[in-house]
Write a protein that holds these residues in place. Sequence first.
Motif, mmCIF file in Angstrom:
data_model
loop_
_atom_site.group_PDB
_atom_site.id
_atom_site.type_symbol
_atom_site.label_atom_id
_atom_site.label_comp_id
_atom_site.label_asym_id
_atom_site.label_seq_id
_atom_site.Cartn_x
_atom_site.Cartn_y
_atom_site.Cartn_z
ATOM 1 N N PRO A 43 0.809 -1.226 0.000
ATOM 2 C CA PRO A 43 0.000 0.000 0.000
ATOM 3 C C PRO A 43 0.842 1.277 0.000
ATOM 4 C CG PRO A 43 -0.914 -1.547 1.557
ATOM 5 C CD PRO A 43 0.390 -2.125 1.089
ATOM 6 N N LEU A 44 1.998 1.244 0.654
ATOM 7 C CA LEU A 44 2.857 2.427 0.653
ATOM 8 C C LEU A 44 3.498 2.657 -0.710
ATOM 9 C CD1 LEU A 44 4.553 2.341 4.153
ATOM 10 C CD2 LEU A 44 2.868 3.960 3.305
ATOM 11 N N VAL A 45 3.834 1.607 -1.407
ATOM 12 C CA VAL A 45 4.383 1.751 -2.762
ATOM 13 C C VAL A 45 3.332 2.344 -3.696
ATOM 14 C CG1 VAL A 45 5.213 0.444 -4.760
ATOM 15 C CG2 VAL A 45 6.131 -0.043 -2.498
ATOM 16 N N VAL A 80 0.919 7.126 -6.361
ATOM 17 C CA VAL A 80 -0.226 8.040 -6.442
ATOM 18 C C VAL A 80 0.194 9.447 -6.050
ATOM 19 C CG1 VAL A 80 -2.453 8.585 -5.368
ATOM 20 C CG2 VAL A 80 -1.976 6.267 -6.148
ATOM 21 N N PHE A 81 1.044 9.577 -5.026
ATOM 22 C CA PHE A 81 1.509 10.895 -4.614
ATOM 23 C C PHE A 81 2.313 11.565 -5.718
ATOM 24 C CE2 PHE A 81 4.822 13.653 -2.988
ATOM 25 C CZ PHE A 81 4.054 14.597 -2.324
ATOM 26 N N VAL A 91 14.772 8.871 -3.749
ATOM 27 C CA VAL A 91 14.917 9.369 -2.377
ATOM 28 C C VAL A 91 13.600 9.215 -1.619
ATOM 29 C CG1 VAL A 91 15.309 11.447 -0.997
ATOM 30 C CG2 VAL A 91 16.791 10.955 -2.928
ATOM 31 N N ALA A 92 12.495 9.541 -2.261
ATOM 32 C CA ALA A 92 11.183 9.401 -1.628
ATOM 33 C C ALA A 92 10.870 7.947 -1.321
ATOM 34 C CB ALA A 92 10.104 10.004 -2.517
ATOM 35 N N ALA A 93 11.208 7.045 -2.231
ATOM 36 C CA ALA A 93 10.959 5.620 -2.002
ATOM 37 C C ALA A 93 11.799 5.094 -0.840
ATOM 38 C CB ALA A 93 11.250 4.827 -3.269
ATOM 39 N N ALA A 95 8.557 3.220 7.068
ATOM 40 C CA ALA A 95 7.593 2.134 7.278
ATOM 41 C C ALA A 95 8.218 0.985 8.049
ATOM 42 C CB ALA A 95 7.068 1.643 5.936
ATOM 43 N N LEU A 96 9.439 0.623 7.706
ATOM 44 C CA LEU A 96 10.120 -0.465 8.415
ATOM 45 C C LEU A 96 10.354 -0.101 9.883
ATOM 46 C CD1 LEU A 96 11.420 -3.251 8.249
ATOM 47 C CD2 LEU A 96 13.565 -2.109 7.643
#
Length: 123
Positions: free
Chosen positions: A48-50, A55-56, A75-77, A84-85
């Motif tokens: 979901p974060l990917v 989407v962002f 960098v954002a990824a 998240a981790l």
Amino acid sequence: MRDWLAYVAAFGVALASAAGGYFLGFRVVMSNTGYDMAGFFGVVILMPLVVALAVFVVSYAAFSDRWLGWANGVVAAAFTGITALACFMLIVQDVLEEVPATILLVLTLFLGGRYLLKRASFD
């Protein structure tokens, strides 16, 4: 002000897509057997974060008329994955409950993302 409005709108759309992906992933994990902790993290949290990051990036480009670029996307990824981790590990090790960890995750992504966006080079 226009930059803040574009950022908040894109973050809101991404947050909504992440929430939808979370509920869908949680449903998939709970309806099937064979998911271990890594599978749970991948399906319920990371996927979901990917999707929300994608989407962002698209929403921010549409709302602000500026493309982030590949370097800023990497960098954002990395920032999203590490955050998240870290929050997931706080939950797994019983340092934080799920709701405070989720609030911490959203606030960190919102404020850290805004900071990284201000430092980004749009060449």
